[in-house]
Design a protein around this motif. Structure first.
Motif, mmCIF file in Angstrom:
data_model
loop_
_atom_site.group_PDB
_atom_site.id
_atom_site.type_symbol
_atom_site.label_atom_id
_atom_site.label_comp_id
_atom_site.label_asym_id
_atom_site.label_seq_id
_atom_site.Cartn_x
_atom_site.Cartn_y
_atom_site.Cartn_z
ATOM 1 N N LYS A 149 47.363 43.454 58.694
ATOM 2 C CA LYS A 149 47.309 44.866 58.319
ATOM 3 C C LYS A 149 46.648 45.704 59.394
ATOM 4 O O LYS A 149 47.079 46.833 59.684
ATOM 5 C CB LYS A 149 46.562 45.015 56.992
ATOM 6 N N THR A 210 52.190 43.334 54.993
ATOM 7 C CA THR A 210 51.069 43.697 55.856
ATOM 8 C C THR A 210 51.339 43.343 57.318
ATOM 9 O O THR A 210 50.407 43.258 58.128
ATOM 10 C CB THR A 210 49.798 42.984 55.377
ATOM 11 N N GLU A 350 47.434 44.397 48.379
ATOM 12 C CA GLU A 350 47.193 45.687 47.732
ATOM 13 C C GLU A 350 46.864 45.558 46.253
ATOM 14 O O GLU A 350 46.328 46.492 45.656
ATOM 15 C CB GLU A 350 48.422 46.577 47.897
ATOM 16 N N THR A 351 47.151 44.406 45.648
ATOM 17 C CA THR A 351 46.823 44.215 44.238
ATOM 18 C C THR A 351 45.409 43.684 44.024
ATOM 19 O O THR A 351 44.967 43.592 42.879
ATOM 20 C CB THR A 351 47.824 43.251 43.585
ATOM 21 N N GLN A 354 39.128 46.517 44.935
ATOM 22 C CA GLN A 354 38.530 47.163 46.103
ATOM 23 C C GLN A 354 37.389 46.329 46.670
ATOM 24 O O GLN A 354 37.217 46.235 47.890
ATOM 25 C CB GLN A 354 38.037 48.560 45.721
ATOM 26 N N ILE A 357 38.927 43.557 48.738
ATOM 27 C CA ILE A 357 39.488 44.043 50.001
ATOM 28 C C ILE A 357 38.382 44.273 51.019
ATOM 29 O O ILE A 357 38.506 43.910 52.195
ATOM 30 C CB ILE A 357 40.293 45.325 49.751
#
Length: 474
Positions: A149, A210, A350-351, A354, A357
């Motif tokens: 990414k 990504t 993306e799932t 936060q 990530i």
């Protein structure tokens, strides 16, 4: 424990021309080249195979990860804040308040800058744990997705389980024609040839959302082949020919040739470790075995990912750290538990939450820093060394050029007559003239005004020992 808020990375290393050099050490002048028989059943070429060999040679100094980045010029501190109340005010009022220096947002931006640093060459990250269910495949996918990414194309996660693992099954995206490691091996000679185009390799890989790619293992139970040392060497030669960074997903058998190749050719080890006693015992035994085999440099630079799962014992963390510290492990990172990792479903970056990530961005930054150090260290050890020659005046070896061999004399050719010696003239000097008017010493116009220093004599830097065999019965 490492935290994203106080994560620091090292200054960027950018030796741009080193990537065009071979990874093998150059032979010193005056020595006969060492010829090694390297098996090449897949026709990728001995030079391509040799480029991936000898990766386990490292310096013996401890490996550290990180130094403070330049806060004065880093965009992590100058771009307007997007998180927290500062970010909400910037979005509502159009202001450009910067984030706090020690905020989570600043640390997250610094981690991204570390991921995007220029590496001094291609690298291999091997994800290992000899206990099944430790999360090696989710770690490989998430780490590859995070690196892809922020770095773009050039990151490949490859399944090097000897009989095919679940990397292709757990990846976020697949293709209509699911090609595997054996498909690439069948065309390995073509893919490393000079006629191969840059995009040919892409047809054997699965591009992820990504921008990273997946090379899946073959899970067809009707196929009798297994990945051995030759197969892994050929895959490594093909992938390193076209890509920059390999994430290697391994199986659980340290005696397998595929596992041994993945560890011997690793620049950095990543050890996922759910905090369970059986997981910790397997991981400790694995790292202890690497130390006994002479790969202690990999243990020192290993990054252990501690995760509290629903069945974990949080009180086990201090005991794990104490035992692993005794082996030389220096880096531990807490990563949050993600239910999708244990569900068996496909993993999409993306799932994730936060918090996950941010944590995995921190992990990717630390892996990038460790890679930069390991690759740079490998390059230092591969620089050609001068030949030490002991002189009679001192027992300390000094570096002296070899004398050229005398030219053979042909008896049929008459030698040239020796030149006559030039006449020597003697001049008588009056001592009184020297006393009354002493002459100034002659000055060489070409000589520098500063004092001349002799260059120091350096002894040859000792080479680290070669790792011992993985054969437990030797």
């Amino acid at each position: 424990m490492a935290d994203i808020a106080d994560y620091n990375h090292e200054p960027t290393v950018d030796p741009r021309r080193l990537r065009l050099r071979t990874n093998r050490p150059a032979e010193p002048e005056g020595h006969e080249p060492v010829t090694e028989e390297i098996p090449d059943p897949y026709g990728v070429g001995v030079d391509a195979l040799a480029a991936a060999e000898g990766q386990s040679v490292r310096a013996s100094a401890p490996t550290t990860h990180g130094s403070l980045f330049d806060e004065a010029t880093s965009p992590a501190l100058t771009r307007p804040a997007q998180w927290g109340w500062r970010g909400r005010l910037n979005a509502a009022l159009g202001t450009k308040m910067a984030p706090k220096q020690d905020s989570t947002e600043t640390g997250y931006r610094a981690a991204i800058e570390a991921i995007q640093r220029t590496l001094p060459g291609s690298g291999v990250v091997t994800v290992v744990n000899t206990k099944g269910g430790a999360g090696k495949t989710p770690t490989s996918i998430t780490l590859g997705a995070t690196l892809g990414k922020h770095r773009g194309r050039g990151v490949v996660a490859v399944d090097m389980s000897e009989s095919g693992g679940t990397l292709g099954i757990r990846a976020a995206r697949t293709t209509d024609v699911e090609r595997t490691t054996w498909d690439m091996l069948g065309n390995a000679s073509r893919l490393v040839s000079a006629e191969a185009e840059a995009g040919e390799l892409a047809s054997y890989l699965r591009l992820q959302p990504t921008h990273d790619e997946i090379l899946a293992g073959d899970t067809d139970a009707s196929y009798d082949g297994i990945l051995g040392k030759d197969e892994c060497a050929a895959l490594g030669a093909v992938l390193r020919r076209h890509r920059d960074l390999l994430i290697v997903d391994t199986a659980i058998t340290p005696q397998a040739e595929a596992w041994q190749w993945a560890v011997h050719n690793a620049d950095v080890l990543v050890v996922p470790l759910p905090m369970r006693r059986d997981m910790a015992q397997h991981a400790h035994a694995m790292l202890e075995g690497l130390v006994k085999r002479g790969l202690d440099h990999l243990v020192r630079s290993a990054i252990v990912l501690l995760c509290v799962t629903p069945e974990s014992d949080p009180n086990l963390e201090s005991a794990i750290v104490d035992e692993f510290d005794a082996l030389g492990v220096q880096t531990y990172v807490r990563v949050p538990f993600e239910p999708v990792f244990a569900s068996g479903e496909r993993i999409t970056l993306e799932t994730l939450s936060q918090t996950s990530i941010i944590a995995w961005t921190n992990v990717a930054a630390m892996v990038t820093d460790a890679l930069a150090e390991a690759i740079s260290d490998r390059r230092v050890w591969q620089r050609p060394q001068p030949i030490p020659v002991a002189t009679e005046e001192s027992e300390t070896p000094t570096f002296m050029p070899e004398e050229p061999e005398p030219t053979p004399i042909d008896p049929a050719v008459e030698p040239d007559p020796a030149p006559e010696p030039e006449p020597v003239f003697f001049v008588t000097v009056d001592p009184a003239a020297l006393t009354d008017s002493p002459a100034e010493p002659a000055v060489d116009d070409a000589a520098p005004d500063t004092e001349v220093h002799q260059p120091p004599v350096h002894s040859r830097r000792p080479q680290p020992p070669q790792p011992s065999s993985f054969n437990p019965y030797a």
